[in-house]
Design a protein around this motif. Sequence first.
Motif, mmCIF file in Angstrom:
data_model
loop_
_atom_site.group_PDB
_atom_site.id
_atom_site.type_symbol
_atom_site.label_atom_id
_atom_site.label_comp_id
_atom_site.label_asym_id
_atom_site.label_seq_id
_atom_site.Cartn_x
_atom_site.Cartn_y
_atom_site.Cartn_z
ATOM 1 N N GLU A 187 0.816 -1.209 0.000
ATOM 2 C CA GLU A 187 0.000 0.000 0.000
ATOM 3 C C GLU A 187 0.847 1.254 0.000
ATOM 4 O OE1 GLU A 187 -2.741 -0.301 3.236
ATOM 5 O OE2 GLU A 187 -4.109 -1.607 2.106
ATOM 6 N N GLY A 191 0.890 3.130 -3.270
ATOM 7 C CA GLY A 191 0.078 4.289 -2.910
ATOM 8 C C GLY A 191 0.805 5.592 -3.170
ATOM 9 N N MET A 220 -2.605 -2.371 -6.825
ATOM 10 C CA MET A 220 -2.331 -2.526 -5.402
ATOM 11 C C MET A 220 -3.293 -3.537 -4.779
ATOM 12 S SD MET A 220 -2.411 0.458 -2.494
ATOM 13 C CE MET A 220 -4.179 0.692 -2.692
ATOM 14 N N ARG A 221 -4.568 -3.448 -5.149
ATOM 15 C CA ARG A 221 -5.541 -4.395 -4.600
ATOM 16 C C ARG A 221 -5.284 -5.816 -5.126
ATOM 17 N NH1 ARG A 221 -7.467 -3.813 -0.230
ATOM 18 N NH2 ARG A 221 -9.203 -5.204 -0.788
ATOM 19 N N ASP A 230 -5.512 -8.394 1.354
ATOM 20 C CA ASP A 230 -6.594 -7.533 0.872
ATOM 21 C C ASP A 230 -7.782 -7.490 1.824
ATOM 22 O OD1 ASP A 230 -7.302 -10.216 0.316
ATOM 23 O OD2 ASP A 230 -8.798 -9.523 -1.149
ATOM 24 N N PHE A 233 -7.849 -2.264 3.968
ATOM 25 C CA PHE A 233 -7.541 -1.242 2.954
ATOM 26 C C PHE A 233 -7.093 0.004 3.699
ATOM 27 C CE2 PHE A 233 -8.728 2.153 -0.105
ATOM 28 C CZ PHE A 233 -7.891 1.760 -1.137
ATOM 29 N N PHE A 234 -5.763 0.248 3.637
ATOM 30 C CA PHE A 234 -5.155 1.361 4.354
ATOM 31 C C PHE A 234 -5.553 1.343 5.834
ATOM 32 C CE2 PHE A 234 -5.040 3.188 0.016
ATOM 33 C CZ PHE A 234 -3.671 3.383 -0.081
#
Length: 973
Positions: A187, A191, A220-221, A230, A233-234
Motif C-alpha cells: 500500500e 500508494g 495494489m488491490r 486484501d 484497505f489502508f
Amino acid sequence: MQKLVGPLLERLTTFVFPVLLIGLAAVALLTHSGRFENNAGRQLELRVWEDSSPSGTSSAQLASAMLNAVSPSKLLETHLSARPFWIALSVYSDAPVIDFPSRHAMSLSCWDAESGVVLGTGNRSSTDGRMAISRAGFSLDLEGLATHSLLCKASFRGPAKISAEGWTHESLERSQFAHYRSGIMIESAIGILAVFMLLTAIVNRSRLYLTFVGWLLLNMRMAGISAGTDFEFFGYQIPADYLIAIRQFTVCSYFAITIVLFNLLFSKELRKFAFQQPLNILQVSALAALVLGPLLPFEVMLVGVWLGTAIGVAVIFCYLILILVGNHSRVAGWYVASMAVTLGASLNEVVAAALDQRALLVGLNSVSAAIASALLASAAVAEHMRTHRLQTLKAQQLLEAAYQDSPIGLFSVGDGVLISKMNPAFESLMRAELQSSHIRLSDFFDSVTVERIAALHLEKAGGTLELQTSVESEDGLTRRWFAIRASTVDGSIIECSLQDITERVSATERLEYLASHDPLTGCLNLRGLGLKAGAAQQRPVALAYFDLDRFKLINDLYGHTAGDLVLKQVAERMQRVLQPGDLLARIGGDEFVVVFYQGYMAECEIKCNTITTLIGSAPFQMESQSFALDVSAGLVGTEQFKNSELKDIVSAADTLCRMAKKRPHQRMVVMQSGDRFFQQHQDELDLINCLERGETPEGLFLVMQPEVSLSRPFDSLNFEMLVRLRKADGLIVPAGTIIEAAEAHGKTAIIDRWVVNTAIRWLEAHTHELRNTHFVGVNLSGGSLNDEQFTEELFALFKQHPVALEKICIEITETVAITDMRNMQRFIDRVRSMGGKVALDDFGAGYSSFGYLKGLSVDSLKLDGSLVRDAVRSQAGQAIIVSIAGLVRSLGMKSVGEFAEDLPTIKVLYEAGIDYAQGYGISKPVEGDQILAARSGADFVEDPEILAFLKQLQSQEEPSMRLFSDSAFSSIQ
C-alpha cells in the motif's frame, strides 16, 4: 539560461528518472526476497474429501469414514469448488500451532478426531475457541492439549489450495509480522506512486494519467489479493460480507483498465496498424468484464477473466513487439518490462506449485512483482510524458515559425484593446509596424469590431468570434473587406487571424445578385422576389401576373436575340408605371410578376391596365424590325390571402392570368368573387399537390355525352367520355380545372392513364349492352402523347384489350397533331393497325389549315365550337363548314360538329353535310347507367322541336349520309 535548463531537464527525464525507477524496483525485489521463504512452517500431510451431498451437511462420522479411504498429500486444489471440504491430519508436539494459510478460505471448524470435541471455529468476521485469523488464513492453537489428530471442515471461494503447516508460536509470530509488513509495503509503495500520478494528472488534466492512477490502485488491490493482505484497505478492515464482491469487482476492473491503459498509452501507434480487429475484440471484452463480470458467480467470472487475460496478454504482446520493432519506442520497452515482471512472478508461482516447491526464484513473488511492475509501468508513463513534452516543444517551435511565415495576418490582443503581438503578414495587410506597446485595435478597425473583440476578455471559460469588417483605403475611394477570427482560452489573451476577403466579398455580392435577379432584364427573379417580399416591413396591397401572348413566335421567326431585346423593352415599360417600393420580377421566359406596396386595389388595377396598354399599343423596335405584342394579366388583392405564403399568391394570380388568356376580349382578370375563386384555386392546388406526388386523385369518375347521327339518329348510340372529379363534400370539379392543373405541371399522363384504363374496363364490362355503339371518344393530352413511357403502356394495354379497342377512338387536338406531324402520324398508324380509330379534335381552334389534313390519316374530324357558332351567325361561317365537310368527306373521314346547342345550329350542321352533332341541344353529359338504358343518341333529346327534326331525318328512305360504320371514336376533356 534557457539553453542550459532545457537539455538538463531532458537528460533528467530521459536517463535519471528511469534509472532511479529501475533502482527502486531492484531494491524492492532484494529487500522483499525471502520474506516468506525464510519463515516457513512444517508442511503437514492431509487427507481431503469434498462433501458433494446436495446440502453439503454430511456428518462427521460419514466424513471420517470417507477420509479413511483417501490417500494423504500435502497440497490439494479446490478447482474453484464452493462445496465444503473435510480435512483429516495428524498433530505433532513440536509444532503445536496448526496454520491453514489459504487466503481463499472463508470458514473453518476443527474437532478432536478421537473425542469429537470442538476445538475452534472461525470465519472472516469472527473466531471462537482456539481458532484465530492468521496471516491470510486461519490458525488453531493446540498448546497444552493431548490431541493427536484433527478433523476439520472448511469452505473456500476462488482458486484455493488446501494445505496445513505446523508452527511454533515464535516462528508464526515472526511470519505474521512479515505478512503485515508485506501489506504495508504494497500500500505504501504503490500508494505513493498513485498520489504522485494523481497530482500529475490534475496538473496536466490528462485522461491517460488519471487512468494510470486507477490502474495503480487496482494493481495494489490485486497484489493484496495475491499476498493475502486484501482483508484491509489502508488499515481499515473490510467487512466479510463484501469481501468476495470487492474481489470480483477488483479483478474485473483491473482486467478492463489494463486494456484501456494500453489503448491510451499507444493510441497513436495503434491507429497506424491496418488490422484493428484484435483491438476491437479487446475493447469489447473490457466492456463485457465491467458490465457482466460483477453479475456472474465469482467462480464463473474468474474463468472468464483468466481466459480473457490469456488472449489479451498475447494480443498486447504482439502489438508491443510490432511497436518496438517499428518505432523503437521506449514507452513500449518499459511496458514490456512491466508485463514481463508480472508474468514472470505468475509463472514462478505456477511452476513452483507444480514441483511442490515454495518458489523457484527467491524474491520473485506476487508482492515484489506488483511493486516492480508498478514502478516499471510508471517509467513507461514517465517516458510518455517526456515524449509528449518534447513533441509539445517541437510543436511550439513549428507554431512560432508558422506564425511568422503565415500568409494570413495574425495578431494578439492583450490588456484591453492593445495589440501585443503581430506577424509580418498583418503588418503588410494593415501597413502597420509594432514600434511600441501602445498600438490599439481602434488604430485599424471600427468601433463595432473593437467592441466585439474586446468582449472576449469577459469569456473566462473561453470563446470564439468570427466577423467581417471593412476598412477604407487611404484615398477614401475604395474599401477593403477583412475576415477576423478571434478566440481566447481564459479571456486574458485573445488570438486573432486576419484575411483579406475583398475579392471574395465582391464575388459573393455578384453571385447573390445573379441568384436573385434576372441577368437579361435586371428584374428580380422568383427567388429574389421571395427574399425581398419576406424582408419587407409591410404587407403588399396586390400582386399581378403578366404573360406575353404569342411571344414564342418572335423567337421562332426572328431569333432569340430579337426576343431578348423585346423582353428588355417590356421590362422598361413596366418599370415606368411602378412606384418606388413596388417589386418587378421576371419569373419565366415571358412571364412577369409585380408586387404592389403603394395605394389601394383600385389604383393597382389602373396601373395594371396602364401596363397592358403600354405593352400592347406601341410596337417594339429592333433595327428595321417592328414587333407587336399583347399581354394577359391576373390581379389579386393580398388582403384576402391573410397569412398565405408568396408562392400561393403568385399561383392564384397565375390562375387568373390563364383565365384571361382564354378570353380574347379581356386582357386582365381581377379577382372578383373571393369565395368562388378561392374554392376553384384550392381545388387546383389540391390536384397539383396530388399529381406532384405521382398519385391519382381520389374521386375521379367518367360521364358520357351522346353524339347523334344526322343521317340515322335513332340507329346508333355513340358518345364521348368526359372526366370529372367528385370531392368529399359532393361538389364536382369540372374537367377544365383537372386538365389545366395536369398540363401546367406536366402530369397529364397520370390523368390519361386512369381515363384509358377506366374506359376499357367499363366498355368490356358492358359490351353486350352497347351493340348500337360504333365509337366512344377518349381524348389524350399532348403531354401524354409526347411521353414515350405512357405511349408504350397505352399500346400494351390496347394489345391486351382488343374488344374494347374496337369501340375506342382516340381524339387528338389540332395544335398537338401538327406540332410534330411525323411522330403523330406514326402514332395514328399504330393505333389504327391495332383496330382502333383516331379523330382530330378542336379543328378550327388553332391553325385551321386544310393542307396538313392530307398528311394525317385520321378517321374523323371534330369541328371546334367557335366554327359552329360562326356558321349559325353568318353565311361566311356556314360556307366554311360546308367546305370543311366536303373536304373531310373526300378524304374518307367523318365529321362531328360540337356546340350543337339548339335546333338552328343542328339544321346548319345537317345542311352543311356534317355527319354527327354533339352539344347541349342533344344532351348534357350523363352517367353511364343512363347510356346503358338507351338505344340511340336521339333518346336523350328533350327539346320537342329538335326531336321532331331528328325523327324527320330518320324517316328519309335514302339518307344523305351513311352511318359511321367503323368502330372507334373517343374523346376526353
